[in-house]
Design a protein around this motif. Structure first.
Motif, PDB file in Angstrom:
ATOM      1  N   LEU A  33     -38.132 -25.388   5.868  1.00 12.66           N
ATOM      2  CA  LEU A  33     -37.745 -25.660   4.478  1.00 12.66           C
ATOM      3  C   LEU A  33     -38.101 -24.521   3.533  1.00 12.66           C
ATOM      4  O   LEU A  33     -38.020 -24.694   2.311  1.00 12.66           O
ATOM      5  N   PRO A  58     -37.860 -21.769   1.005  1.00 10.80           N
ATOM      6  CA  PRO A  58     -36.760 -21.301   0.139  1.00 10.80           C
ATOM      7  C   PRO A  58     -36.387 -19.844   0.396  1.00 10.80           C
ATOM      8  O   PRO A  58     -35.206 -19.484   0.311  1.00 10.80           O
ATOM      9  N   ASN A 117     -36.431 -18.245   3.248  1.00  9.96           N
ATOM     10  CA  ASN A 117     -35.591 -18.175   4.446  1.00  9.96           C
ATOM     11  C   ASN A 117     -34.156 -18.578   4.136  1.00  9.96           C
ATOM     12  O   ASN A 117     -33.198 -17.919   4.567  1.00  9.96           O
ATOM     13  N   TRP A 118     -33.985 -19.672   3.393  1.00  6.62           N
ATOM     14  CA  TRP A 118     -32.629 -20.127   3.088  1.00  6.62           C
ATOM     15  C   TRP A 118     -31.935 -19.193   2.097  1.00  6.62           C
ATOM     16  O   TRP A 118     -30.705 -19.053   2.134  1.00  6.62           O
ATOM     17  N   PHE A 132     -30.716 -16.504   4.192  1.00 10.49           N
ATOM     18  CA  PHE A 132     -29.561 -16.994   4.929  1.00 10.49           C
ATOM     19  C   PHE A 132     -28.294 -16.935   4.079  1.00 10.49           C
ATOM     20  O   PHE A 132     -27.228 -16.522   4.540  1.00 10.49           O
ATOM     21  N   GLY A 133     -28.392 -17.336   2.806  1.00 11.65           N
ATOM     22  CA  GLY A 133     -27.234 -17.252   1.913  1.00 11.65           C
ATOM     23  C   GLY A 133     -26.782 -15.825   1.689  1.00 11.65           C
ATOM     24  O   GLY A 133     -25.574 -15.540   1.674  1.00 11.65           O
ATOM     25  N   THR A 183     -24.912 -14.613   4.726  1.00 13.37           N
ATOM     26  CA  THR A 183     -23.569 -15.192   4.807  1.00 13.37           C
ATOM     27  C   THR A 183     -22.601 -14.456   3.894  1.00 13.37           C
ATOM     28  O   THR A 183     -21.469 -14.117   4.293  1.00 13.37           O
ATOM     29  N   ALA A 208     -31.366 -16.538   9.976  1.00 17.47           N
ATOM     30  CA  ALA A 208     -29.919 -16.738   9.870  1.00 17.47           C
ATOM     31  C   ALA A 208     -29.276 -16.868  11.238  1.00 17.47           C
ATOM     32  O   ALA A 208     -28.375 -17.698  11.444  1.00 17.47           O
ATOM     33  N   VAL A 255     -30.022 -20.331  12.524  1.00 21.39           N
ATOM     34  CA  VAL A 255     -29.139 -21.310  11.887  1.00 21.39           C
ATOM     35  C   VAL A 255     -27.729 -21.218  12.467  1.00 21.39           C
ATOM     36  O   VAL A 255     -27.055 -22.232  12.676  1.00 21.39           O
TER      37      VAL A 255
END
Length: 626
Positions: free
Chosen positions: A160, A162, A164-165, A168-169, A172, A257, A260
């Motif tokens: 969870l 933030p 890392n995500w 990831f965004g 992308t 990433a 995921v």
């Protein structure tokens, strides 16, 4: 033996098992060696052919001088050319000898390499078999205890995070910018599928109006409906697959990433299957309209699949995402928890849909209370539900990778079962439409016979009716036999599929091969040896008996559907073909059973001889009738 059955050793051995050469690599290496050997042999043949011509240099030199050197040249110049040609030919002969020696050495090296490769593959197969027998019982992580909660807390913080995500965004967006062509192609295919959903729904409504009517119903409608259903289901799973594929096939992305991406790519498969079957069992779906399923059965499956989707898909995502991470702690904690949750949901799903009094089989059990399905419900029902619970026990006890492998095999088996159900219903619908055509043909023949009787009012009726009655088909009998054969075919396909799915697990239960029932003498190279008959051999013999009995009882119906209805054949010929085929099936089944139970040719040849004599007398009557 030195390290003991530790989790670290378990992971090392499983990595070695994955890295063993597979059949495709073996075949590629074999083709390369064979091709290289053939090309080298051809070159060696060409060199030897040239050496034969240069065996007599003087003769070859004389031919070259006479054919390629002008005789108008001065003698001194001709002598100079001849001397240079002699030097060149001798040099060529020497080089050809060296090439011949080098090619012979290369061929020997290729032979040695091929022999070494065969030895390597033999050792690899032995090692793979050795690991398959033992890896299931090797732990890969620590058992769940109080420390597990602490590790789970740190793993959830990583999941969870933030940062890392956010990374990831960014990855992308970076992929979309750097790969516009691939992104455009993926977006175009998704847009086409989404825009085609409305058209597919209208086509399905049109097909629903035609299905079930006597003159407009057709088997092609079912195939079209399945195709339209695939188009309706594909967009979201395809989005997950594209997204994951882009992330896993790009080097310049973060480790999170990529993890995921692996999770998204693998989660697309269960999402597709669950969405497909969820729509298949809709109130006005294919199962109700085309397959004529009962409403309560279709609703039961639809309700159970509806809630299972929201557990199975995220669980598969978390298991594969954490497994792709370079930190084993995340997989041992989050992945193991996701596995336990998914297997708990699977056990509840199986408990509801297979319940003897309220599940899918309730109508079959109530219609045949004395059947084997009802009599053995206390065996198969708890056994099927117990399998997911056993996988949970493996995971809790520290055998997480073993539990993960068992879970994957179980999920693939469930997919195979559902697909075979769909195939069974498709074939059953085709048989229904074929039998309707046979009934129409019977009615047409009966009407023609009635017309012939009215045309000969003074006849007794036997000379007209009897030949026509012989041509009429017993449709209920043919239909029952064909359905039995269809059920047997689906059952055998399921058995073979389960064996292919679980064959890497079966060696772990090789102790069945060590249960000896009896022994028999076997002559090998003129030496008698005692060969054991194991419990596995007895089970195979029972399967052969079952296949033989079903094939013999239902062969005539299958031939009527597949062959006899398409060609003009008399009743006597049909009877003779069926009898001969049944005799052949009985003989093949008897030999297979005898082979499994230790019956050699010397032991059964007297019985085969007796059967041959009996067949001889029987065939006299058959051919006389024919």
């Amino acid at each position: 033996s030195l390290a003991g059955l530790s989790p670290a050793l378990g992971k090392i051995l499983r990595e070695q098992r994955r890295n063993l050469l597979i059949d495709t690599q073996i075949n590629e290496q074999l083709e390369i060696v064979q091709s290289e050997t053939a090309m080298t042999s051809l070159e060696l043949f060409k060199f030897e052919d040239k050496l034969k011509k240069l065996a007599d240099v003087d003769h070859e030199l004389e031919q070259v001088m006479s054919m390629q050197v002008s005789k108008q040249l001065p003698d001194a110049e001709r002598m100079m050319i001849q001397a240079e040609l002699r030097v060149l030919m001798n040099s060529q002969k020497e080089l050809l000898n060296k090439l011949s020696v080098a090619d012979n050495a290369y061929l020997r090296t290729l032979g040695d390499y091929d022999f070494a490769r065969q030895q390597l593959m033999t050792q690899a197969e032995k090692f793979a078999h050795y690991l398959d027998e033992r890896l299931l019982w090797v732990p890969s992580s620590e058992p769940i205890d109080a420390d597990y909660l602490l590790g789970l807390f740190h793993s959830v913080r990583w999941l969870l995070s933030p940062s890392n995500w956010l990374e990831f965004g960014k990855d992308t967006l970076k992929l979309i910018v750097k790969n516009p062509f691939r992104g455009f192609f993926a977006l175009l295919s998704l847009v086409v599928l989404v825009l085609g959903r409305g058209w597919c729904k209208r086509q399905l409504l049109e097909i629903d109006r035609q299905v079930g009517r006597f003159y407009s119903d057709h088997f092609l409608h079912t195939l079209k409906a399945l195709g339209y259903l695939l188009v309706l289901v594909l967009p979201l799973p395809l989005l997950f697959f594209y997204w994951g594929w882009f992330l896993t096939n790009t080097y310049h992305v973060s480790e999170f990433a990529k993890a995921v991406g692996v999770g998204l790519q693998t989660a697309a498969v269960p999402l597709f299957f669950l969405q497909f079957f969820y729509r298949l069992f809709a109130p006005q779906g294919i199962a109700r309209k085309h397959f004529q399923w009962q409403e309560d059965t279709a609703n039961l499956l639809r309700r159970q699949i509806a809630w299972l989707r929201f557990i199975a898909v995220p669980s598969v995502f978390l298991i594969n995402m954490t497994g792709a991470s370079s930190v084993p702690l995340y997989s041992d904690n989050i992945g193991r928890l996701a596995l336990i949750i998914s297997m708990t949901a699977t056990a509840l799903f199986l408990r509801v849909i297979l319940h003897p009094t309220s599940g899918l089989l309730q109508h079959n059990i109530s219609a045949n209370p004395q059947g084997w399905l009802n009599q053995s419900r206390y065996l198969w029902y708890p056994g099927i539900i117990l399998l997911p619970l056993i996988i949970i026990g493996f995971a809790v006890a520290g055998y997480y990778l073993s539990a993960l492998e068992l879970q994957q095999q179980l999920i693939i088996t469930l997919r195979l079962v559902f697909l075979l159900v769909v195939v069974h219903e498709i074939v059953y619908r085709w048989l229904t439409l074929v039998n309707r055509q046979l009934a129409i043909e019977n009615a047409r023949q009966a009407r023609n016979t009635t017309g012939q009787t009215e045309a000969h009012p003074h006849s007794t009726g036997e000379d007209v009716l009897l030949p026509a009655e012989e041509q009429l088909l017993d449709i209920p009998k043919i239909n029952a036999q064909t359905i039995k054969l269809l059920n047997v075919f689906v059952t055998l396909t399921l058995i073979v599929g389960i064996w292919l799915i679980w064959k890497n697990i079966f060696p772990a239960f090789s102790f069945l091969d060590h249960i000896k029932l009896w022994e028999y003498k076997l002559v090998v190279d003129k030496q008698e040896t005692m060969q054991p008959v194991t419990l596995t051999d007895l089970l195979l013999a029972g399967m052969y008996v079952f296949i033989t009995v079903v094939a013999v009882l239902n062969f005539s119906g299958l031939m009527e559907i597949l062959l006899f209805r398409r060609i003009a054949i008399e009743a006597g010929s049909r009877y003779a073909i069926n009898k001969l085929a049944k005799y052949l099936l009985i003989t093949i089944g008897f030999l297979c059973v005898a082979n499994e139970l230790g019956g050699s040719w010397e032991q059964v040849q007297w019985l085969v001889a007796a059967l041959t004599v009996g067949l001889g007398f029987g065939l006299q009557e058959i051919f006389a009738n024919l």
